[in-house]
Write a protein that holds these residues in place. Sequence first.
Motif, PDB file in Angstrom:
ATOM      1  N   ASP A 159       0.829  -1.211   0.000  1.00 47.73           N
ATOM      2  CA  ASP A 159       0.000   0.000   0.000  1.00 47.73           C
ATOM      3  C   ASP A 159       0.865   1.264   0.000  1.00 47.73           C
ATOM      4  OD1 ASP A 159       0.572  -0.131   2.917  1.00 47.73           O
ATOM      5  OD2 ASP A 159      -1.015  -1.635   2.916  1.00 47.73           O
ATOM      6  N   LYS A 215      -0.436   3.741   9.692  1.00 48.99           N
ATOM      7  CA  LYS A 215      -0.862   5.131   9.501  1.00 48.99           C
ATOM      8  C   LYS A 215      -2.249   5.342  10.124  1.00 48.99           C
ATOM      9  CE  LYS A 215      -2.652   6.075   5.509  1.00 48.99           C
ATOM     10  NZ  LYS A 215      -2.687   6.070   4.044  1.00 48.99           N
ATOM     11  N   SER A 216      -3.182   4.419   9.862  1.00 49.20           N
ATOM     12  CA  SER A 216      -4.521   4.517  10.437  1.00 49.20           C
ATOM     13  C   SER A 216      -4.473   4.445  11.960  1.00 49.20           C
ATOM     14  CB  SER A 216      -5.426   3.391   9.924  1.00 49.20           C
ATOM     15  OG  SER A 216      -5.595   3.495   8.547  1.00 49.20           O
TER      16      SER A 216
ATOM     17  N   LEU B  37      -7.119  10.936   5.776  1.00 51.54           N
ATOM     18  CA  LEU B  37      -5.971  10.022   5.754  1.00 51.54           C
ATOM     19  C   LEU B  37      -6.344   8.764   6.521  1.00 51.54           C
ATOM     20  CD1 LEU B  37      -2.760  12.111   6.537  1.00 51.54           C
ATOM     21  CD2 LEU B  37      -3.413  11.037   4.400  1.00 51.54           C
ATOM     22  N   GLY B  38      -6.063   7.618   5.934  1.00 51.35           N
ATOM     23  CA  GLY B  38      -6.318   6.369   6.644  1.00 51.35           C
ATOM     24  C   GLY B  38      -7.777   5.931   6.647  1.00 51.35           C
ATOM     25  N   THR B  42      -7.314   3.764  -0.436  1.00 49.84           N
ATOM     26  CA  THR B  42      -6.518   2.790  -1.185  1.00 49.84           C
ATOM     27  C   THR B  42      -7.125   1.388  -1.051  1.00 49.84           C
ATOM     28  OG1 THR B  42      -4.506   4.103  -1.000  1.00 49.84           O
ATOM     29  CG2 THR B  42      -4.208   1.779  -1.458  1.00 49.84           C
ATOM     30  N   GLN B  46      -8.274  -1.048  -4.057  1.00 48.58           N
ATOM     31  CA  GLN B  46      -7.742  -2.405  -4.289  1.00 48.58           C
ATOM     32  C   GLN B  46      -8.882  -3.350  -4.641  1.00 48.58           C
ATOM     33  OE1 GLN B  46      -5.641  -2.883  -0.549  1.00 48.58           O
ATOM     34  NE2 GLN B  46      -3.688  -2.253  -1.455  1.00 48.58           N
ATOM     35  N   VAL B  58      -2.228  -2.904  -6.253  1.00 49.81           N
ATOM     36  CA  VAL B  58      -2.664  -1.508  -6.136  1.00 49.81           C
ATOM     37  C   VAL B  58      -2.026  -0.880  -4.901  1.00 49.81           C
ATOM     38  CG1 VAL B  58      -4.636   0.018  -5.780  1.00 49.81           C
ATOM     39  CG2 VAL B  58      -4.835  -1.954  -7.308  1.00 49.81           C
ATOM     40  N   THR B  59      -1.238   0.172  -5.119  1.00 44.50           N
ATOM     41  CA  THR B  59      -0.614   0.865  -3.996  1.00 44.50           C
ATOM     42  C   THR B  59      -1.039   2.329  -3.996  1.00 44.50           C
ATOM     43  OG1 THR B  59       1.342   1.271  -5.340  1.00 44.50           O
ATOM     44  CG2 THR B  59       1.408  -0.664  -3.918  1.00 44.50           C
ATOM     45  N   SER B  60      -0.654   3.043  -2.962  1.00 45.10           N
ATOM     46  CA  SER B  60      -1.046   4.447  -2.831  1.00 45.10           C
ATOM     47  C   SER B  60      -0.551   5.277  -4.019  1.00 45.10           C
ATOM     48  CB  SER B  60      -0.453   4.995  -1.537  1.00 45.10           C
ATOM     49  OG  SER B  60      -0.482   6.401  -1.560  1.00 45.10           O
ATOM     50  N   ARG B 128     -14.874   7.653   9.220  1.00 47.03           N
ATOM     51  CA  ARG B 128     -14.649   6.854  10.412  1.00 47.03           C
ATOM     52  C   ARG B 128     -15.885   6.867  11.304  1.00 47.03           C
ATOM     53  NH1 ARG B 128      -9.261   6.300  11.751  1.00 47.03           N
ATOM     54  NH2 ARG B 128      -7.913   6.969  10.044  1.00 47.03           N
ATOM     55  N   GLU B 130     -17.033   6.908  15.288  1.00 45.69           N
ATOM     56  CA  GLU B 130     -16.481   7.202  16.608  1.00 45.69           C
ATOM     57  C   GLU B 130     -16.521   5.972  17.505  1.00 45.69           C
ATOM     58  OE1 GLU B 130     -17.778  11.254  17.910  1.00 45.69           O
ATOM     59  OE2 GLU B 130     -17.274  10.417  19.881  1.00 45.69           O
ATOM     60  N   ASP B 133     -12.616   1.801  15.790  1.00 45.08           N
ATOM     61  CA  ASP B 133     -11.433   2.148  15.003  1.00 45.08           C
ATOM     62  C   ASP B 133     -11.426   1.604  13.579  1.00 45.08           C
ATOM     63  OD1 ASP B 133     -10.434   3.655  16.977  1.00 45.08           O
ATOM     64  OD2 ASP B 133      -8.862   2.256  17.616  1.00 45.08           O
ATOM     65  N   ASP B 134     -11.934   0.377  13.405  1.00 43.93           N
ATOM     66  CA  ASP B 134     -11.820  -0.248  12.083  1.00 43.93           C
ATOM     67  C   ASP B 134     -13.066  -0.095  11.224  1.00 43.93           C
ATOM     68  OD1 ASP B 134      -9.229  -1.033  12.474  1.00 43.93           O
ATOM     69  OD2 ASP B 134      -9.786  -2.958  13.382  1.00 43.93           O
ATOM     70  N   ARG B 136     -16.049   1.731   8.997  1.00 43.20           N
ATOM     71  CA  ARG B 136     -16.176   2.862   8.081  1.00 43.20           C
ATOM     72  C   ARG B 136     -17.601   2.938   7.557  1.00 43.20           C
ATOM     73  NH1 ARG B 136     -11.938   3.382  10.146  1.00 43.20           N
ATOM     74  NH2 ARG B 136      -9.877   3.611   9.183  1.00 43.20           N
TER      75      ARG B 136
END
Lengths: 334, 155
Positions: A159, A215-216, B37-38, B42, B46, B58-60, B128, B130, B133-134, B136
Amino acid sequence: MKILAIESSCDETSIAIVEDGRNVIINKIYSQIDIHKKYGGVVPEIASRNHVIKLPYVLESALTESQLTFDDIDAIAVTHGPGLVGALLVGVSAAKALAYALNKPLIGVNHIEGHIAANYIQFPDLKPPFLTLVVSGGHTYLIQVNAYESYTILGRTLDDAAGEAFDKVARVLGYPYPGGPAIDQAAREGNAEAVKFPRVFLDKNSFDFSFSGLKSAVLNYINHCKQKNIEFKREDIAASFQAAVLDVLVEKTCHCAKKTGLKKVCIAGGVSANQGLRTRMKKQAGEEGITVYYPDLVLCTDNAAMIGSMAYYDYQAGKTSDLYLNAEPGLNIE
Amino acid sequence: MKWQYKTTTPEATRHLGEKLGHIFKPLSGIVYLTGDLGAGKTAITQGIVKGMGITAQVTSPTFALVNEYGDKSIKVVHMDLYRLLDFDELEEIGFDDFLRDGSIILVEWPDLLIENRYEPLAALSLSRVEGEDDSRIINLKTEDASLIERVKQLG
């Protein structure tokens, strides 16, 4: 054999003259980092425009200061990828014009291979085979260098590049661009144990990298602190983040060296300037009987000397380019 | 027209991308990808690339600005416009060429395109949740009625 080399793939406009791949006669670098600082990164259009303006001056001063003329030059080399297309095109066009006007061979060089070759300049006796960790703003690779012209990619990022993770975390913490040196500096003042960020090793036998989860995790931590009004020291976050990156880079590199049986490890690319990485790698690899090489700071950042060095070995292998040479932003190694 | 979906892991975000990729496969146009960000831009890309039947790492796109996947018959372009300052720079990175190619163009930080009133095929936003964390929340907006119909069938 004296090669005049041009590098303009990103921030730096650089021209060097290198003899026989190892002896740097001159290495002039004009950096645009100050220009890009206020935008938090390289601005492509500004980068190409500045390359156009700076390149003739850098060329002139390279020749004047080395007291050489075009007659002394045996070939022209240039980075033709990977990098920013507009920035690359400036160097490629200049190199083609020089090669055509002077009737000298043209050698298109891969930027990543150039970073590896920086170690040839620093260590005149260093020869393949060895293992190399290429870490920069755009790239993260573990590459087995079998011979000057033969590479096996053993691992790559899935990534974000390592340097990109540094830049993005620095952005969030309010450090200036480029983020790597700022985090490296702050990490020395902070507590690396303050926050336990994840170390993403993926499969145990994989030499690939992934930095987007880290990063996250840093962003989650900062958001969490802000929501709950918990005070945090950004030096501690910088130190903890850097420790997580270095753990993975060093661990994987040493594991890879062991698995391939290679006793020499070279670090290359912009992130190889990171003091923490140098110290950690030397210590851990040293304990396992592996010799670690990394170039002086000036050869870690983008520079034309490394391109001139690599070009010599390309030329020896008969790899020259014609005047159709084009910029290839996504150029691969191998 | 809007559609919303929640994922609880990065893998689930990738998997949703794969399903969207299936739907995008016969189409062409710009897809905005927004989120901090995050947020998983990406990751969802993918999935989309995979779902469109393209095998690629697939990368950033942050460093190179533009990454291309696939070939002439089916292509995905993945861009990050964060560092672009004005409209002229879009031309410099070949934006018009990509539009003419009839590819799916995934654009991170698409502010320049929004300001210039481009009409995207769809706009995907990731945000995100609240305390999770993971997780979305993924929103898809489109003016294409048949597209929203197919997306709604995903649940």
